[in-house]
Write a protein that holds these residues in place. Structure first.
Motif: not given
Length: 385
Positions: A201-202, A300-303, A320-324, A339-340
């Motif tokens: 979450l940002f 966003h959700t991910g690895e 990781g890409a999830t953070v970006n 926004n998700i």
């Protein structure tokens, strides 16, 4: 004490002239040294030209970045210099290997200028903090040697040491999750871990510069402190982990350091509560002539990979890409909205009322599905629209 970046020297190690030119252009506020190969980088630092931080490309002919880092960390003269790896490949094997060698962080190509500056400044501040702490320890050791060896003095020393231990433990728990702090105390290090499903979450205060204009430094800090303390409470209530604050931004993650399957839902609940919390504060502020804030939240959700950065293990962070992507969800959102991503939506669509925004351009990532979370779904109604 804030680090004066104008006094700091950064060594750029990259075999590609274009990358060196880009980095040199971004680092205009720093003193810079450049090495076009691993061999030249080692020669430079061994001649006594010690930088305050090294940006080190991994893939280079001859000595690659891993071997350069290995040799730097084996040398007592250079082992404390923070090393940030530059890579176009954030494969988990590469990042884990890099942390084992002693790197403090990774930066993905192509470079995001704001993220690069934030990570460099963080590492420089950590390095300065470490030096100040080592100085205090040396002073304590000298003072201890001068103390009288009486039973009364020994008892006084033991009490003081116990008080310092309690303070240190408390500080560690404020900086790190409890399970991570425990591992650090027991082992002296923390093993980076990969999480297959985590939610990032940002949150960012929209139009911060314009809204805060006219506030005194004290009033601005007091206002941000009130908001961020409130965010901390919301994040904790929703079983999430605060990662860091970034100026007027706030970052948290669910599903770490202890994995769970509920983190997407908990993160969305937290985002909605944070928006409402800011709206309530703004309503109160309008009555007294103080700033009316608006919050933009992206999820966003991910690895991802989580671990402790810094040679002396100061800060818990995630990569990781999830953070970006979560960061892009925030920047592509709107004030007062959560926004998700499409992936997060699929995991929470039975719990919340959401509205489809369609495919929206995301910087460096192409078009992605996005949804606004409107409310918590009531039982028996159509959960998404």
């Amino acid at each position: 004490m804030e680090t004066n970046i104008h006094d700091k020297t950064i060594l750029i190690v990259d075999d590609t002239p274009e990358n060196i030119a880009i980095l040199s252009g971004l680092l205009t506020n720093f003193k810079k040294k450049v090495a076009s190969s691993g061999e030249k980088a080692l020669e430079l630092v061994r001649n006594g030209n010690l930088p305050d931080l090294i940006l080190l490309d991994i893939e280079m002919p001859g000595l690659d970045g891993f071997e350069v880092c290995r040799q730097l960390k084996q040398d007592p003269e250079t082992q404390k210099i923070p090393v940030i790896f530059l890579t176009g490949n954030m494969d988990k094997k590469i990042t884990v290997e890099g942390f084992k060698l002693g790197a403090c962080d990774f930066m993905t190509k192509p470079f995001d200028s704001d993220e690069l500056m934030m990570r460099i400044k963080t590492q420089l501040e950590l390095s300065d903090s470490r030096e100040r702490l080592e100085g205090l320890v040396n002073q304590m050791e000298i003072s201890s040697g001068l103390l009288k060896n009486s039973s009364e003095e020994i008892g006084r020393q033991k009490k003081a040491l116990e008080e310092e231990r309690i303070k240190a433990d408390s500080l560690l728990l404020n900086m790190l999750p409890e399970i991570v702090a425990k591992e650090l105390k027991e082992k002296g290090s923390v093993t980076p871990r990969q999480y297959p499903i985590a939610t990032v979450l940002f949150a960012d205060l929209a139009r911060f510069t314009k809204v805060s204009k006219g506030l005194s430094p004290k009033d601005l800090v007091d206002e941000l402190s009130y908001l961020f303390v409130g965010f901390d409470q919301i994040v904790k209530k929703n079983n999430m982990e605060k990662i860091k604050t970034l100026g007027d931004g706030y970052m948290a993650a669910g599903g770490i350091p202890i994995q769970n399957g509920s983190n997407p839902t908990e993160a969305v609940h937290a985002g909605l509560e944070m928006v409402k919390f800011v709206q309530k504060r703004s309503e109160e502020n309008l009555k007294t002539g103080r700033p009316a804030w608006e919050l933009r939240v992206g999820i966003h959700t991910g690895e991802l990979i989580a671990g402790v950065i810094g040679n002396n293990k100061f800060t818990y962070d995630i990569w990781g890409a999830t953070v970006n992507i979560a960061s892009r969800m925030e920047s592509a959102g709107e004030p007062g909205k959560v926004n998700i991503s499409g992936i997060t939506y699929q995991l929470v669509k039975d719990k919340f009322v959401c509205s489809l925004r369609g495919k929206i351009d995301v910087k460096n990532m192409g078009k992605m599905d996005m949804y606004f979370v409107e409310d918590v779904a009531a039982r028996g109604e159509l959960f998404s629209r």
